[in-house]
Design an enzyme around this catalytic site. Sequence first.
Site, short mmCIF file in Angstrom:
data_model
loop_
_atom_site.label_atom_id
_atom_site.label_comp_id
_atom_site.label_asym_id
_atom_site.label_seq_id
_atom_site.Cartn_x
_atom_site.Cartn_y
_atom_site.Cartn_z
N ASP A 1 -0.99 -4.74 -4.64
CA ASP A 1 -1.26 -3.53 -5.41
C ASP A 1 -1.77 -3.86 -6.80
O ASP A 1 -1.64 -3.05 -7.73
CB ASP A 1 0.01 -2.67 -5.53
CG ASP A 1 0.35 -1.94 -4.23
OD1 ASP A 1 -0.37 -2.09 -3.23
OD2 ASP A 1 1.38 -1.22 -4.23
N HIS B 1 5.00 -8.02 -4.01
CA HIS B 1 5.88 -7.42 -5.02
C HIS B 1 7.00 -6.67 -4.33
O HIS B 1 7.03 -6.55 -3.11
CB HIS B 1 5.10 -6.56 -6.01
CG HIS B 1 4.45 -5.33 -5.44
ND1 HIS B 1 3.43 -5.39 -4.50
CD2 HIS B 1 4.66 -4.01 -5.67
CE1 HIS B 1 3.04 -4.17 -4.20
NE2 HIS B 1 3.77 -3.30 -4.90
N HIS C 1 8.14 -3.47 -4.20
CA HIS C 1 8.18 -2.07 -3.73
C HIS C 1 8.48 -1.99 -2.24
O HIS C 1 8.09 -2.85 -1.46
CB HIS C 1 6.85 -1.38 -4.04
CG HIS C 1 6.70 -1.00 -5.48
ND1 HIS C 1 5.48 -0.82 -6.09
CD2 HIS C 1 7.64 -0.78 -6.45
CE1 HIS C 1 5.66 -0.49 -7.36
NE2 HIS C 1 6.96 -0.47 -7.61
N ASP D 1 7.32 -0.27 0.13
CA ASP D 1 6.20 -0.28 1.08
C ASP D 1 5.55 -1.67 1.18
O ASP D 1 4.51 -1.84 1.83
CB ASP D 1 5.16 0.80 0.73
CG ASP D 1 4.48 0.58 -0.60
OD1 ASP D 1 5.19 0.32 -1.60
OD2 ASP D 1 3.24 0.66 -0.67
N HIS D 2 6.19 -2.67 0.55
CA HIS D 2 5.70 -4.05 0.65
C HIS D 2 6.79 -5.03 1.10
O HIS D 2 6.49 -6.06 1.70
CB HIS D 2 5.11 -4.50 -0.70
CG HIS D 2 3.95 -3.66 -1.09
ND1 HIS D 2 2.65 -4.05 -0.85
CD2 HIS D 2 3.88 -2.42 -1.63
CE1 HIS D 2 1.83 -3.09 -1.25
NE2 HIS D 2 2.55 -2.08 -1.73
N HIS E 1 -3.77 -1.15 0.24
CA HIS E 1 -3.84 0.29 0.54
C HIS E 1 -5.28 0.74 0.79
O HIS E 1 -6.22 0.20 0.20
CB HIS E 1 -3.28 1.13 -0.62
CG HIS E 1 -1.80 1.03 -0.78
ND1 HIS E 1 -0.91 1.78 -0.07
CD2 HIS E 1 -1.05 0.23 -1.59
CE1 HIS E 1 0.34 1.47 -0.42
NE2 HIS E 1 0.28 0.53 -1.35
N HIS F 1 1.35 -3.73 -12.38
CA HIS F 1 1.86 -2.71 -11.43
C HIS F 1 3.39 -2.83 -11.37
O HIS F 1 4.11 -1.85 -11.49
CB HIS F 1 1.22 -2.95 -10.07
CG HIS F 1 1.71 -2.06 -8.97
ND1 HIS F 1 1.47 -0.71 -8.95
CD2 HIS F 1 2.43 -2.33 -7.85
CE1 HIS F 1 2.02 -0.19 -7.86
NE2 HIS F 1 2.61 -1.15 -7.17
FE FE Z 1 2.05 -0.23 -2.43
ZN ZN Z 2 3.43 -1.17 -5.12
#
Ligand code: FE
Ligand code: ZN
Length: 261
Positions: free
Chosen positions: A139, A62, A64, A66-67, A177, A120
């Site tokens: 996530d 996805h 975000h 952090d991805h 995570h 999400h």
């Molecule tokens: Fe994440």
């Molecule tokens: Zn995420």
Amino acid sequence: MTDSPRRPLQVHMFSALADNYCYLVRDPDSGRTAVIDTPEIAPIEAALAETGWSLDYILNTHHHADHAGGNLALKEKTGCTIVGPKADAARIPGIDIALGDGETFDLGSRTATIFDTPGHTSGHIVYYFAADGVAFTGDTLFSLGCGRLFEGSPEQMWASLQKLLAWPDETLVYCAHEYTQANAAFALTVEPDNAQLVERAAQIDELRSRNAPTIPSTIGLERATNPFLRPTSPALQATLGMTGAPPADVFAETRRRKDHF
Ligand code: FE
Ligand code: ZN
């Protein structure tokens, strides 16, 4: 004639940022290698150096940061091809191949089936290597948890999670995570008498006390202990005061309580 045993899909797990997990995935037959998401590029480059593997693909779950935050820098350095969710292609930096529900991605001789799992984010996908019994759930599904509903409804997320519940119990679940210990603390508040959950929570505490990962999990273990997969559990329903309520409603209330936990 005898068939040589199938060599397992290679998975090299490592940490990134504060609590992300990142994975190098390699087809042992062709050497084709992918990284699941790009939280930051330094640990990915370190993992490539450590394994001696060279990167062919980024497989994004996805959008975000952090991805997908390392996508462009990693593509520039390695010339890799970027694969991501069709439903969110505009938000995946550098995307080359956009995939959606039921489509497949070939990593050399190994095939991942794509599952659209909105909730999400609106365009989240999960990669399921069925023949290898391995899934990367980003996530969407965590060990003992699920992603927060930033861009979707509880109904959407419950529909997404039900797709993953169709996988065999032994399927290895690699999520994005290390949230497991906090998830366990919450899970125990809604299903305190789930013996398998109580036992698992103790194992998780032991693992985390020496900073060891709690990943991977299995679908079977999640089915038995993850409250977000158990809205039909009479004990969970009783704790929430929702005996007999529709599963989507029980899921929604469980998610709401976790948001305020
Ligand atoms: Fe994440
Ligand atoms: Zn995420």
